[in-house]
Design a protein around this motif. Structure first.
Motif, PDB file in Angstrom:
ATOM      1  N   ARG A 152      26.005  19.919 -66.702  1.00 33.68           N
ATOM      2  CA  ARG A 152      26.578  20.941 -65.818  1.00 33.68           C
ATOM      3  C   ARG A 152      27.466  20.374 -64.729  1.00 33.68           C
ATOM      4  O   ARG A 152      28.427  21.002 -64.322  1.00 33.68           O
ATOM      5  CB  ARG A 152      25.471  21.745 -65.150  1.00 33.68           C
ATOM      6  CG  ARG A 152      24.762  22.683 -66.060  1.00 33.68           C
ATOM      7  CD  ARG A 152      23.827  23.535 -65.275  1.00 33.68           C
ATOM      8  NE  ARG A 152      22.963  24.300 -66.159  1.00 33.68           N
ATOM      9  CZ  ARG A 152      22.221  25.294 -65.756  1.00 33.68           C
ATOM     10  NH1 ARG A 152      22.222  25.662 -64.493  1.00 33.68           N
ATOM     11  NH2 ARG A 152      21.465  25.950 -66.599  1.00 33.68           N
ATOM     12  N   PHE A 153      27.123  19.199 -64.226  1.00 38.59           N
ATOM     13  CA  PHE A 153      27.796  18.693 -63.028  1.00 38.59           C
ATOM     14  C   PHE A 153      28.575  17.396 -63.235  1.00 38.59           C
ATOM     15  O   PHE A 153      29.026  16.786 -62.277  1.00 38.59           O
ATOM     16  CB  PHE A 153      26.763  18.504 -61.905  1.00 38.59           C
ATOM     17  CG  PHE A 153      26.089  19.783 -61.528  1.00 38.59           C
ATOM     18  CD1 PHE A 153      26.766  20.752 -60.808  1.00 38.59           C
ATOM     19  CD2 PHE A 153      24.785  20.037 -61.921  1.00 38.59           C
ATOM     20  CE1 PHE A 153      26.155  21.944 -60.466  1.00 38.59           C
ATOM     21  CE2 PHE A 153      24.157  21.227 -61.585  1.00 38.59           C
ATOM     22  CZ  PHE A 153      24.855  22.183 -60.865  1.00 38.59           C
ATOM     23  N   ARG A 154      28.762  16.991 -64.461  1.00 37.10           N
ATOM     24  CA  ARG A 154      29.515  15.761 -64.750  1.00 37.10           C
ATOM     25  C   ARG A 154      30.963  15.904 -64.290  1.00 37.10           C
ATOM     26  O   ARG A 154      31.603  16.929 -64.507  1.00 37.10           O
ATOM     27  CB  ARG A 154      29.485  15.488 -66.248  1.00 37.10           C
ATOM     28  CG  ARG A 154      30.321  14.311 -66.679  1.00 37.10           C
ATOM     29  CD  ARG A 154      30.257  14.108 -68.165  1.00 37.10           C
ATOM     30  NE  ARG A 154      29.168  14.916 -68.682  1.00 37.10           N
ATOM     31  CZ  ARG A 154      29.025  15.292 -69.929  1.00 37.10           C
ATOM     32  NH1 ARG A 154      29.888  14.944 -70.817  1.00 37.10           N
ATOM     33  NH2 ARG A 154      28.031  16.043 -70.320  1.00 37.10           N
ATOM     34  N   TYR A 155      31.465  14.866 -63.668  1.00 37.22           N
ATOM     35  CA  TYR A 155      32.864  14.833 -63.251  1.00 37.22           C
ATOM     36  C   TYR A 155      33.709  14.593 -64.478  1.00 37.22           C
ATOM     37  O   TYR A 155      33.520  13.624 -65.214  1.00 37.22           O
ATOM     38  CB  TYR A 155      33.083  13.741 -62.220  1.00 37.22           C
ATOM     39  CG  TYR A 155      34.541  13.592 -61.811  1.00 37.22           C
ATOM     40  CD1 TYR A 155      35.180  14.589 -61.117  1.00 37.22           C
ATOM     41  CD2 TYR A 155      35.245  12.447 -62.147  1.00 37.22           C
ATOM     42  CE1 TYR A 155      36.503  14.471 -60.743  1.00 37.22           C
ATOM     43  CE2 TYR A 155      36.561  12.305 -61.772  1.00 37.22           C
ATOM     44  CZ  TYR A 155      37.186  13.316 -61.072  1.00 37.22           C
ATOM     45  OH  TYR A 155      38.504  13.177 -60.710  1.00 37.22           O
ATOM     46  N   LYS A 156      34.646  15.471 -64.721  1.00 34.78           N
ATOM     47  CA  LYS A 156      35.479  15.383 -65.922  1.00 34.78           C
ATOM     48  C   LYS A 156      36.888  14.905 -65.620  1.00 34.78           C
ATOM     49  O   LYS A 156      37.765  14.964 -66.442  1.00 34.78           O
ATOM     50  CB  LYS A 156      35.497  16.732 -66.633  1.00 34.78           C
ATOM     51  CG  LYS A 156      34.120  17.138 -67.110  1.00 34.78           C
ATOM     52  CD  LYS A 156      34.106  18.526 -67.700  1.00 34.78           C
ATOM     53  CE  LYS A 156      32.742  18.878 -68.186  1.00 34.78           C
ATOM     54  NZ  LYS A 156      31.983  19.751 -67.348  1.00 34.78           N
ATOM     55  N   GLY A 157      37.102  14.479 -64.389  1.00 37.69           N
ATOM     56  CA  GLY A 157      38.412  13.986 -64.004  1.00 37.69           C
ATOM     57  C   GLY A 157      39.295  15.082 -63.450  1.00 37.69           C
ATOM     58  O   GLY A 157      38.949  16.261 -63.485  1.00 37.69           O
ATOM     59  N   PRO A 158      40.459  14.700 -62.954  1.00 35.54           N
ATOM     60  CA  PRO A 158      41.351  15.702 -62.369  1.00 35.54           C
ATOM     61  C   PRO A 158      41.892  16.655 -63.439  1.00 35.54           C
ATOM     62  O   PRO A 158      42.022  16.301 -64.599  1.00 35.54           O
ATOM     63  CB  PRO A 158      42.473  14.861 -61.767  1.00 35.54           C
ATOM     64  CG  PRO A 158      42.410  13.553 -62.470  1.00 35.54           C
ATOM     65  CD  PRO A 158      40.988  13.353 -62.908  1.00 35.54           C
TER      66      PRO A 158
END
Length: 104
Positions: free
Chosen positions: A95-101
Protein backbone atom coordinates in the motif's frame (compact mmCIF):
# COMPACT_ATOMS: atom_id res chain seq x y z
CA UNK A 1 6.87 -1.55 30.87
CA UNK A 2 6.04 1.98 32.06
CA UNK A 3 2.36 2.09 31.26
CA UNK A 4 -0.26 -0.29 32.62
CA UNK A 5 -1.55 -0.91 29.09
CA UNK A 6 0.27 -0.61 25.76
CA UNK A 7 -1.36 -1.18 22.37
CA UNK A 8 0.19 -1.80 18.94
CA UNK A 9 -1.19 -2.14 15.42
CA UNK A 10 0.11 -5.43 14.00
CA UNK A 11 -2.04 -5.61 10.88
CA UNK A 12 -4.96 -3.68 9.43
CA UNK A 13 -7.30 -5.91 11.48
CA UNK A 14 -5.19 -6.96 14.46
CA UNK A 15 -4.02 -5.18 17.60
CA UNK A 16 -1.67 -6.45 20.31
CA UNK A 17 -2.42 -5.20 23.82
CA UNK A 18 0.09 -5.65 26.63
CA UNK A 19 -1.42 -5.50 30.12
CA UNK A 20 0.66 -5.16 33.26
CA UNK A 21 0.09 -8.13 35.58
CA UNK A 22 -0.94 -5.76 38.39
CA UNK A 23 -4.22 -4.95 36.62
CA UNK A 24 -4.96 -8.37 35.13
CA UNK A 25 -8.28 -10.09 35.78
CA UNK A 26 -10.01 -13.05 34.16
CA UNK A 27 -12.81 -10.89 32.73
CA UNK A 28 -10.60 -8.53 30.75
CA UNK A 29 -12.38 -6.60 28.00
CA UNK A 30 -11.03 -4.02 25.57
CA UNK A 31 -12.59 -1.19 23.63
CA UNK A 32 -11.38 1.14 20.90
CA UNK A 33 -12.49 4.75 20.87
CA UNK A 34 -13.61 5.89 17.44
CA UNK A 35 -14.65 9.53 17.44
CA UNK A 36 -16.79 9.60 20.61
CA UNK A 37 -17.93 5.95 20.52
CA UNK A 38 -16.40 2.93 22.25
CA UNK A 39 -16.46 -0.33 20.27
CA UNK A 40 -15.66 -3.61 22.00
CA UNK A 41 -12.79 -5.64 20.53
CA UNK A 42 -12.80 -9.43 20.12
CA UNK A 43 -9.99 -11.17 22.00
CA UNK A 44 -8.57 -13.98 19.85
CA UNK A 45 -5.53 -15.01 21.93
CA UNK A 46 -4.00 -14.50 25.37
CA UNK A 47 -0.46 -15.36 26.48
CA UNK A 48 1.63 -14.64 29.57
CA UNK A 49 5.10 -13.08 29.85
CA UNK A 50 7.16 -12.27 32.95
CA UNK A 51 5.61 -8.85 33.53
CA UNK A 52 2.53 -8.65 31.32
CA UNK A 53 -0.36 -10.45 29.67
CA UNK A 54 -0.40 -10.25 25.89
CA UNK A 55 -3.81 -10.05 24.20
CA UNK A 56 -4.39 -10.30 20.47
CA UNK A 57 -7.63 -8.63 19.43
CA UNK A 58 -9.44 -8.27 16.11
CA UNK A 59 -10.69 -4.99 14.74
CA UNK A 60 -13.20 -4.77 11.91
CA UNK A 61 -13.40 -2.83 9.65
CA UNK A 62 -9.77 -1.96 8.94
CA UNK A 63 -7.74 0.36 11.12
CA UNK A 64 -7.05 3.65 9.40
CA UNK A 65 -3.40 4.62 9.78
CA UNK A 66 -4.12 8.33 9.46
CA UNK A 67 -6.27 8.51 12.63
CA UNK A 68 -5.44 8.53 16.32
CA UNK A 69 -7.01 5.78 18.41
CA UNK A 70 -7.14 4.96 22.11
CA UNK A 71 -7.67 1.54 23.64
CA UNK A 72 -9.51 1.20 26.96
CA UNK A 73 -10.04 -1.75 29.24
CA UNK A 74 -13.10 -2.49 31.36
CA UNK A 75 -11.66 -0.41 34.24
CA UNK A 76 -11.04 2.59 31.94
CA UNK A 77 -7.24 2.22 31.79
CA UNK A 78 -6.19 3.89 28.54
CA UNK A 79 -3.44 3.39 25.95
CA UNK A 80 -2.59 5.26 22.76
CA UNK A 81 -2.61 2.87 19.79
CA UNK A 82 0.87 2.88 18.22
CA UNK A 83 2.30 1.35 15.07
CA UNK A 84 3.57 -2.15 15.72
CA UNK A 85 4.67 -4.91 13.40
CA UNK A 86 2.26 -3.69 10.71
CA UNK A 87 5.14 -1.74 9.19
CA UNK A 88 6.87 -5.04 8.36
CA UNK A 89 3.88 -6.66 6.63
CA UNK A 90 3.54 -7.34 2.92
CA UNK A 91 0.16 -5.56 2.86
CA UNK A 92 1.66 -2.40 4.37
CA UNK A 93 4.57 -2.48 1.92
CA UNK A 94 2.19 -2.94 -1.01
CA UNK A 95 0.00 0.00 0.00
CA UNK A 96 2.71 2.48 0.90
CA UNK A 97 5.70 1.56 -1.27
CA UNK A 98 7.37 4.52 -2.95
CA UNK A 99 7.01 4.04 -6.68
CA UNK A 100 9.11 7.00 -7.73
CA UNK A 101 8.13 10.33 -9.21
CA UNK A 102 5.16 10.56 -11.50
CA UNK A 103 6.25 10.71 -15.11
CA UNK A 104 4.49 12.98 -17.56
Amino acid sequence: MKELIEAYIDSFNEITILVDKTIYNTNKRFFIKIDSDLKELDITNVSIDETFYKYIVRFLPEISLNKDYYIYDEKNHKAYLRSGSIIRTYEFENRFRYKGPDRK
